[in-house]
Design an enzyme around this catalytic site. Structure first.
Site, short mmCIF file in Angstrom:
data_model
loop_
_atom_site.label_atom_id
_atom_site.label_comp_id
_atom_site.label_asym_id
_atom_site.label_seq_id
_atom_site.Cartn_x
_atom_site.Cartn_y
_atom_site.Cartn_z
N LYS A 170 38.57 2.39 -106.96
CA LYS A 170 39.75 2.52 -106.03
C LYS A 170 40.84 2.24 -106.79
O LYS A 170 40.75 1.25 -107.76
CB LYS A 170 39.46 1.55 -105.05
CG LYS A 170 40.82 1.47 -104.03
CD LYS A 170 40.92 0.36 -103.12
CE LYS A 170 41.84 0.41 -102.35
NZ LYS A 170 42.01 -0.92 -101.53
N TYR A 220 40.95 8.87 -95.62
CA TYR A 220 41.80 9.06 -94.15
C TYR A 220 41.61 10.41 -93.68
O TYR A 220 41.78 10.99 -92.49
CB TYR A 220 43.20 8.57 -94.44
CG TYR A 220 43.32 7.07 -94.71
CD1 TYR A 220 43.35 6.17 -93.98
CD2 TYR A 220 43.51 7.19 -96.34
CE1 TYR A 220 43.41 5.02 -94.44
CE2 TYR A 220 43.50 5.72 -96.53
CZ TYR A 220 43.48 4.75 -95.99
OH TYR A 220 43.57 3.36 -96.51
N ARG A 278 50.52 -7.46 -107.00
CA ARG A 278 49.02 -7.93 -107.21
C ARG A 278 48.33 -7.88 -108.31
O ARG A 278 47.19 -7.98 -108.53
CB ARG A 278 48.32 -7.13 -106.23
CG ARG A 278 48.90 -7.15 -104.72
CD ARG A 278 47.73 -6.61 -103.84
NE ARG A 278 48.25 -5.97 -102.60
CZ ARG A 278 48.59 -6.94 -101.62
NH1 ARG A 278 48.89 -8.20 -101.77
NH2 ARG A 278 48.97 -6.58 -100.21
N CYS A 323 46.61 -11.56 -101.63
CA CYS A 323 45.33 -11.42 -101.19
C CYS A 323 44.55 -12.68 -101.22
O CYS A 323 43.23 -12.55 -100.88
CB CYS A 323 44.75 -10.41 -102.09
SG CYS A 323 45.54 -8.76 -101.65
N ARG A 330 50.44 -0.31 -97.34
CA ARG A 330 51.02 -1.65 -97.02
C ARG A 330 52.00 -1.44 -95.91
O ARG A 330 52.40 -2.55 -95.01
CB ARG A 330 51.53 -2.23 -98.46
CG ARG A 330 50.58 -2.38 -99.38
CD ARG A 330 51.16 -2.86 -100.69
NE ARG A 330 50.15 -2.98 -101.60
CZ ARG A 330 50.13 -3.30 -102.80
NH1 ARG A 330 51.41 -3.46 -103.54
NH2 ARG A 330 49.16 -3.22 -103.66
N LYS A 349 38.79 -2.20 -108.52
CA LYS A 349 40.09 -1.81 -107.54
C LYS A 349 41.25 -2.23 -108.85
O LYS A 349 41.41 -3.49 -109.03
CB LYS A 349 40.16 -2.89 -106.69
CG LYS A 349 41.42 -2.64 -105.72
CD LYS A 349 41.27 -3.43 -104.36
CE LYS A 349 42.65 -3.38 -103.60
NZ LYS A 349 42.82 -4.25 -102.37
N GLU A 355 33.29 -5.64 -114.67
CA GLU A 355 33.54 -5.98 -113.35
C GLU A 355 32.42 -5.60 -112.51
O GLU A 355 31.93 -6.03 -111.61
CB GLU A 355 34.84 -5.88 -112.93
CG GLU A 355 35.98 -6.62 -113.50
CD GLU A 355 36.06 -7.91 -112.93
OE1 GLU A 355 35.29 -8.50 -111.94
OE2 GLU A 355 36.86 -8.73 -113.53
N SER A 383 45.38 5.52 -99.60
CA SER A 383 46.59 6.20 -98.73
C SER A 383 47.59 6.84 -99.46
O SER A 383 48.07 8.09 -98.88
CB SER A 383 47.45 4.76 -98.01
OG SER A 383 47.72 3.83 -99.22
N CYS A 420 39.85 -9.34 -96.65
CA CYS A 420 40.79 -9.84 -97.49
C CYS A 420 41.81 -10.26 -96.47
O CYS A 420 42.06 -9.94 -95.36
CB CYS A 420 41.66 -8.45 -98.19
SG CYS A 420 42.93 -8.98 -99.25
C1 PBG Z 1 43.64 -5.23 -99.11
C2 PBG Z 1 43.77 -3.84 -99.25
C3 PBG Z 1 44.59 -2.78 -99.77
C4 PBG Z 1 44.04 -1.51 -99.47
C5 PBG Z 1 42.62 -1.67 -99.13
N1 PBG Z 1 42.24 -2.80 -98.98
C6 PBG Z 1 45.95 -3.00 -100.03
C7 PBG Z 1 46.16 -3.54 -101.24
O1 PBG Z 1 45.51 -3.71 -102.12
O2 PBG Z 1 47.50 -3.64 -101.58
C8 PBG Z 1 44.66 -0.28 -100.15
C9 PBG Z 1 44.20 1.10 -99.19
C10 PBG Z 1 44.91 2.15 -99.54
O3 PBG Z 1 45.87 2.42 -99.82
O4 PBG Z 1 44.45 3.24 -98.76
N2 PBG Z 1 43.87 -6.09 -100.25
#
Ligand code: PBG
Length: 315
Positions: free
Chosen positions: A238, A303, A207, A120, A195, A185, A223, A264, A110
């Site tokens: 996700k 994590y 986004r 992105c 972020r 996602k 999808e 995260s 990305c």
């Molecule tokens: C990149 C990406 C993101 C995450 C994984 N790849 C950030 C987003 O889409 O804003 C998020 C991973 C996480 O929150 O642990 N686009």
């Protein structure tokens, strides 16, 4: 059959192994020391120089794979450092593969950390240009494959990103590089701490014009099916814990391996509550990991992978 732990173990339906876990790592260019991430206690942005040792630790714990996120020192509108053969991720892959050739290396594909605006894809005016972005993503994936990545994982949520990567990988002879598709996602507030970690927050807007609306399960199904036809090798859902209904749907749609990403925000919520003594971190993590597996996930990106692996190994 619930009377004793031995009886319960006998009829237990679901298990989690360290090898089911994928550990995301942040690698920052031009850095000499690990830099703790304030919003994700226990996680750091790593310098290339620490990766060999880190990869050995991860491998010794039996964790299944690493997923690399790069923080380049140079950002521009064409994300040019994203496909630089000497870019941060490309160097990280080579370093890890030299130290631990058997550790599975996955990479995030990305451009958000490589462009000043943090979206992105590349922009046309204030909108993301889907097809122009595909070209950049494909080049980025090919450069990761050339550096030795086993699996590339497109996360920008451009339409036909899986097809673009598969086509470019094959055209360059990387037939064996697998694609883990961020198929479902969702546009989510759970990504907040990431972020900060990846320095990739959008400088304007959000986004929502490319990530999925979290109110939509039927769209996620479309999808997922689309990514299967485009050649995905692994399907991903996700965020994780609030989206187990989507994991279950993915399991029902496909026999491909399915990954769930405990993102995260999920990590930070557990850490924050555990720090205050409000939750038992080990128990919560093992329970949520088991729930991912029960819903149908084969793999879990988390994590907590290193801590969870050591807990699972010492059970
Ligand atoms: C990149 C990406 C993101 C995450 C994984 N790849 C950030 C987003 O889409 O804003 C998020 C991973 C996480 O929150 O642990 N686009």
């Amino acid at each position: 059959m619930r009377r004793t732990e031995s009886l319960r173990a006998l009829v237990r339906e679901t298990s989690v192994r360290a090898s089911d876990l994928i550990y995301p790592i942040f690698v920052r260019e031009g850095q000499t020391e690990p830099e703790p991430i304030a919003s994700m206690p226990g996680q750091s942005r790593l310098p290339i120089s620490s990766l060999a040792e880190e990869a050995k630790k991860i491998q010794d714990l039996g964790v299944g794979a690493v997923l690399i996120f790069g923080l380049p020192s140079h950002k521009d509108d064409q994300a040019s450092s994203s496909s630089d053969p000497n870019g941060v991720v490309q160097n990280a892959i080579r370093t890890i593969k030299a130290a631990t050739p058997d550790l599975v290396v996955m990479t995030d594909v990305c451009v958000c950390a490589y462009v000043p605006h943090g979206h992105c894809g590349v922009l046309k005016g204030h909108e993301v240009d889907n097809d122009a972005s595909l070209f950049l993503l494909a080049n980025m994936a090919v450069s990761h494959a050339a550096a030795g990545a086993d699996v590339v994982a497109p996360s920008s949520m451009m339409d036909e990103q899986v097809l673009a990567l598969r086509t470019a990988l094959n055209a360059n002879g990387f037939f064996n590089t697998a694609v883990m598709a961020y198929s479902a996602k969702f546009s989510s507030a759970f990504y907040g701490p990431f972020r900060e970690a990846a320095d990739s927050a959008p400088s304007f807007g959000d986004r929502a014009s490319y990530q999925h609306d979290y109110a939509n399960a039927r769209h996620a199904r479309r999808e997922l099916i689309q990514d299967i036809t485009e050649g995905a090798d692994i399907l991903m859902v996700k965020p994780g814990i609030a989206y187990l209904d989507i994991v279950l749907r993915a399991r029902e749609i496909s026999d491909l391996p399915i990954a769930a990403y405990a993102v995260s925000g999920e990590y930070s919520m557990i850490k924050a509550a555990a720090e205050r003594g409000w939750l038992d971190e080990k128990k919560i993590v093992l329970e949520t990991l088991t729930a991912f597996r029960r819903a149908g996930a084969d793999l879990i990106i988390t994590y907590h992978a290193k801590e969870a692996a050591s807990w699972l190994n010492n059970n």
